[in-house]
Scaffold this motif. Sequence first.
Motif, mmCIF file in Angstrom:
data_model
loop_
_atom_site.group_PDB
_atom_site.id
_atom_site.type_symbol
_atom_site.label_atom_id
_atom_site.label_comp_id
_atom_site.label_asym_id
_atom_site.label_seq_id
_atom_site.Cartn_x
_atom_site.Cartn_y
_atom_site.Cartn_z
ATOM 1 N N ALA A 47 1.066 -1.040 0.132
ATOM 2 C CA ALA A 47 -0.370 -0.058 -0.391
ATOM 3 C C ALA A 47 1.381 1.097 -0.068
ATOM 4 O O ALA A 47 0.292 2.486 -0.360
ATOM 5 N N ASN A 48 2.461 0.999 0.367
ATOM 6 C CA ASN A 48 3.109 2.390 0.348
ATOM 7 C C ASN A 48 3.460 2.628 -1.741
ATOM 8 O O ASN A 48 2.837 2.435 -2.111
ATOM 9 N N GLY A 49 3.237 4.335 -1.234
ATOM 10 C CA GLY A 49 3.177 5.042 -2.857
ATOM 11 C C GLY A 49 1.211 5.455 -2.753
ATOM 12 O O GLY A 49 0.608 5.446 -2.148
ATOM 13 N N GLU A 50 1.685 5.835 -3.923
ATOM 14 C CA GLU A 50 0.042 7.000 -4.431
ATOM 15 C C GLU A 50 -1.236 5.717 -4.762
ATOM 16 O O GLU A 50 -1.234 4.817 -6.098
ATOM 17 N N THR A 51 -1.880 5.136 -4.054
ATOM 18 C CA THR A 51 -2.500 3.673 -3.915
ATOM 19 C C THR A 51 -4.215 4.212 -4.930
ATOM 20 O O THR A 51 -4.379 4.280 -4.598
ATOM 21 N N ASP A 52 -3.912 3.527 -6.159
ATOM 22 C CA ASP A 52 -5.282 3.428 -6.524
ATOM 23 C C ASP A 52 -6.785 3.416 -6.230
ATOM 24 O O ASP A 52 -6.947 2.033 -5.587
ATOM 25 N N TYR A 53 -8.085 4.256 -6.416
ATOM 26 C CA TYR A 53 -9.105 3.193 -6.156
ATOM 27 C C TYR A 53 -9.158 2.037 -6.586
ATOM 28 O O TYR A 53 -9.516 0.937 -5.877
ATOM 29 N N LYS A 54 -9.354 1.706 -8.030
ATOM 30 C CA LYS A 54 -9.307 0.724 -9.203
ATOM 31 C C LYS A 54 -8.549 1.469 -9.995
ATOM 32 O O LYS A 54 -7.965 2.048 -10.548
ATOM 33 N N VAL A 947 -5.267 4.322 0.069
ATOM 34 C CA VAL A 947 -4.751 3.348 0.952
ATOM 35 C C VAL A 947 -3.328 3.583 1.835
ATOM 36 O O VAL A 947 -2.897 4.260 0.617
ATOM 37 N N TYR A 948 -2.718 3.788 2.799
ATOM 38 C CA TYR A 948 -2.235 4.988 3.253
ATOM 39 C C TYR A 948 -1.603 3.069 3.826
ATOM 40 O O TYR A 948 -1.945 2.608 4.899
ATOM 41 N N GLY A 949 -0.109 3.230 3.386
ATOM 42 C CA GLY A 949 0.969 2.031 3.486
ATOM 43 C C GLY A 949 1.729 2.380 5.041
ATOM 44 O O GLY A 949 1.403 4.168 5.207
ATOM 45 N N PRO A 950 2.529 1.713 5.375
ATOM 46 C CA PRO A 950 3.656 1.497 6.592
ATOM 47 C C PRO A 950 4.057 2.923 6.206
ATOM 48 O O PRO A 950 4.643 3.660 6.952
#
Length: 1022
Positions: A47-54, A947-950
């Motif tokens: 989830a790190n980085g800019e995560t798409d909704y889809k 989604v925010y990753g660690p």
Amino acid sequence: MKINKDIIRCVLFCKLIITTLVAGAQSDDKCISKSFELRYVSSSKTANGETDYKGPTSVFTTNQRIEYLNKYANYACKFFGDEKLDQQVISEKEITKAMKQLKPQPLPQVRKEIRLYDGWKFYCYREGQCEEYDKRLKLWKNLNNKISIDDGNLVFKDAASLVLDITPQNWRFKLQLDMNNNPVVIKFVDSKNRKTVCEFGVDSMHRSYYISNGKRYYSQTLKTLSLKTWLAEIDLAPSEHRFNLKIADKLVSDFELLSDISLKRVDQLIIEGMKGTVIDNIWGVGYKKTTDHSMINWPYYVETFIDDDFEVKQNIDNWMRKEYDDSLWKDCILPKAHGSERHEGEDIYLRKTVHVGNFVRAFYELEAMFPNGELWINGKIVEVIKTPHPQMIDITQYLSPDAENLIALKVNSFKADQSNAMHHAPTDLNIGWFAGRSSLHLTQSTMITDMFVYTNGLSDKKAMITAEVTIENKHHTFYEGKLNVLLKEWFPVEAGIETNIDSIDISLTPQEIKTFKLQFLVDNVKLWSVSSPQLYQVRVLLSNYNSGYKREEYRAIDGDKAKSRELYISRYTDDYVLTTGFRTVGQEGGIFRINGKPELLKAPLYFGQRFPLDKLSTDLLAPSSEDLMKELLAVKKMNGNGMRMSVHWSDNYGQDGTNDPRMLEMADQLGLMYIWTTASWIRVRSPFTMDFEGLGKYVRQARNSPSVIIWQPSNHPDLSKWNDAMVFYNKVYNIIHPLDTTRLITPSADLRHIGPHNDDGTINNNGEKDDNCDPVWTAPRIARGSMDYPTGFGQDWEYLRLWPFPKKWKGNVPINDYLQSKKRAYFNFEQEESIGQMNWKLYKGSPIYKYHSYEWDYDIGSIGRLLTFDEWKESQAWQAFSAYECIRKMRWLDYDGLSWCCMWGGPNMGTYQKPLIDALGNKKLSFYTNQMGFQSVLAGSKDVDIVYGPSDAPELLVLNIGSERTVDVIVEIINEEGELMDKRIYQNVALPSGRTSTVLGKLELPKLSDGYYFFGYQIMQK
């Protein structure tokens, strides 16, 4: 030294409490902005980085995306205070109040202007209709000899049964009629099976009743003998077999099962009345569902199957003569529209008498007549009006100064050819024909025919104003005189007396028409803007040196306030008065500006199609003033500041659009800006079919309105070649720019359709150098704009994440080049294009109940699967959430304007699901998120990471429009249970003036377990 973890937790908790108390100590009335974002927090490194909704970087499954929308909808409904999503956007009280505050335009003092807006008598008639009505009344009487037609009512003289064959109905239809409280039974029957599908009426104890699934239900006792309106809405769709019953607007049957739920059609209406039963105004309408997939833009057709008011139709012969008896005609005000399939072919006839007194010349001004018609005065034909253009007709020889004059208008009916039908337009092509407002102008031989007042420039508190005044000398002698300009504050407060600002000596030869320019400086000017819609009254006075005064005497009297009004008027030949706002429209530095200050144009599209269905076509071009006000108030309530005109109904007819002066007068006073199309607008057909003659006339009619800030004569017309596009650009530019050098011009709203060059014209659409770009591409006042929708039309989230550099895009529009331009503004003329289903609970009994939009399959591309009718709230959440994320990103990308398509439901016969307000006037979730995104000050994340990753730490920023300010920004993280997990306060944040973006820094997330979190942002004014 070892520190106890419990002590650390205690310290952190105390810090959180102190922070909360500090924030709470700030008065809530200092809060100038509230917003939120929904994010999932994950411990997974994926989830790190800019995560798409889809999209390519998404970590969600389709089911998780639906879950996300569900949580977004539930939280948003509470956040915006509309948990059932059933709130009307504007109340009747708000409309009434606004209409009372609307100020009518001032009248001239020398010229006699008689406004003919009200007091008209009208009648609608189709050739041969007298005979048709006589035949219909005979048919009723022949049904049973125990009924009669008395005083325009159907009366049962004794118990009787009437059986009427109707056009077979097998889907959805309605019946409306007026009845007294006498016993009566109304049945819809399947004659083949001899079974009743629907039954309701009044029993012997005067109780209203209906039958559902074989059982009788009583609703109320009808106590008065007066007629009440009954409405039955019947749904024979296989999944429904239900109906609504309303009596005097009170819901009696709330979508209950029909009398017999096994039947699929009806073809008879049976009325069983007892002695004394009275019926009037019976009207039945059926809806025929389209089955041909190619016609999916036209979901159903409307067809009246019964319509009778039991009146005798009056003969129309000699309607234009004084002796004609119009006592049975109804009263109306202008504009007066008529239309729809129910009234197909019925022309409008209008009559009004007026006494005018003495005059030298007389003119009849007509703002518009669509499609065409006739003007008669005192029984004589004056003009056959061939176009909807504004008219100023010389009626001097027809008007009597000493007697009552009869002015009569005929408006010809209209029906567009089916081959001209356009996407989003009504399937009922009887588009409302109408007569616009009109006035009489009584003048001298020499008169002022036109005036244009505009702002040349601003400095300090001064404005340089130009007045272009056109004068016509119809006299056989030379005219010498003086032209004075008088000014005073007019709106919102009429302050002071008229001040003589400037004057010039003038002369005209016999029969000459000449335009004079006066330039003057206004000190301590109050500028027009959306936040302060200040209007001035400008009046020009024309005086004749040959009126008995020598020049020296004239000038001496000029400043003598003691002279009587009679002397004052006798000195002047004519005057001309208008209201306008002093303001400039610019794009210096490549930024859209009003009065030199950066502005963001927030202007949703106006389609003009509004419920109820019988008004959809009728009111398209000339709705009521109350409806116009309602729609403008809705824009303001959404934090919008303008409207992009997009009225359309035909692909091939010579007129699309509207040029309604009422809209301009309202917006001028409300403080709204228009992207104005005129009534020559072209949507998709060849632009060379445009009414170019009308374009210039419509621009003249609208150009004194400060609310018009962009001229846009076409949408995305049929232009496939760059050279053809430049021919069209030149044609419209050479009409508009000579008439108005003060506003921006965007000849086409969608650059994707013309294969555009880069901003300075040096590189063509294929990336090749071009040293011979047509000069019109970079001509003065030309602005840029297209239709950018990174989450619309089924796009996945990657488009938004990469924007303005998507991997591929229609037309290869160099979006970033336009955004970075230092010379021209760049507007998004159709922002997003996503759908949100209606709250279906509000549509039971309507023909659009649970009717999928033709764009339903967008869900697959954007979400992952089709959303069902039961997921209407999730559908609204997708539209709302994606809209807000786009608005926020486009604001920090520094777009100059955003226009949602469209504001109000109604298009596609009500099935269009893109609007922010549904067809019944209820706010959708996207209305609220547009409202949230359009706040002048807005805080949020500078990404569209879902989604925010660690390792994620979102960068925060504050967007500002307007003056500089110092604020505190409060950021709260709330879990699904509503618990506050973290709170940060950024104090004394300095926000620069203009249209600015201020970075707060990165938000280091606290330790959070995996799950959904709402990030709330509040901005407190210091």
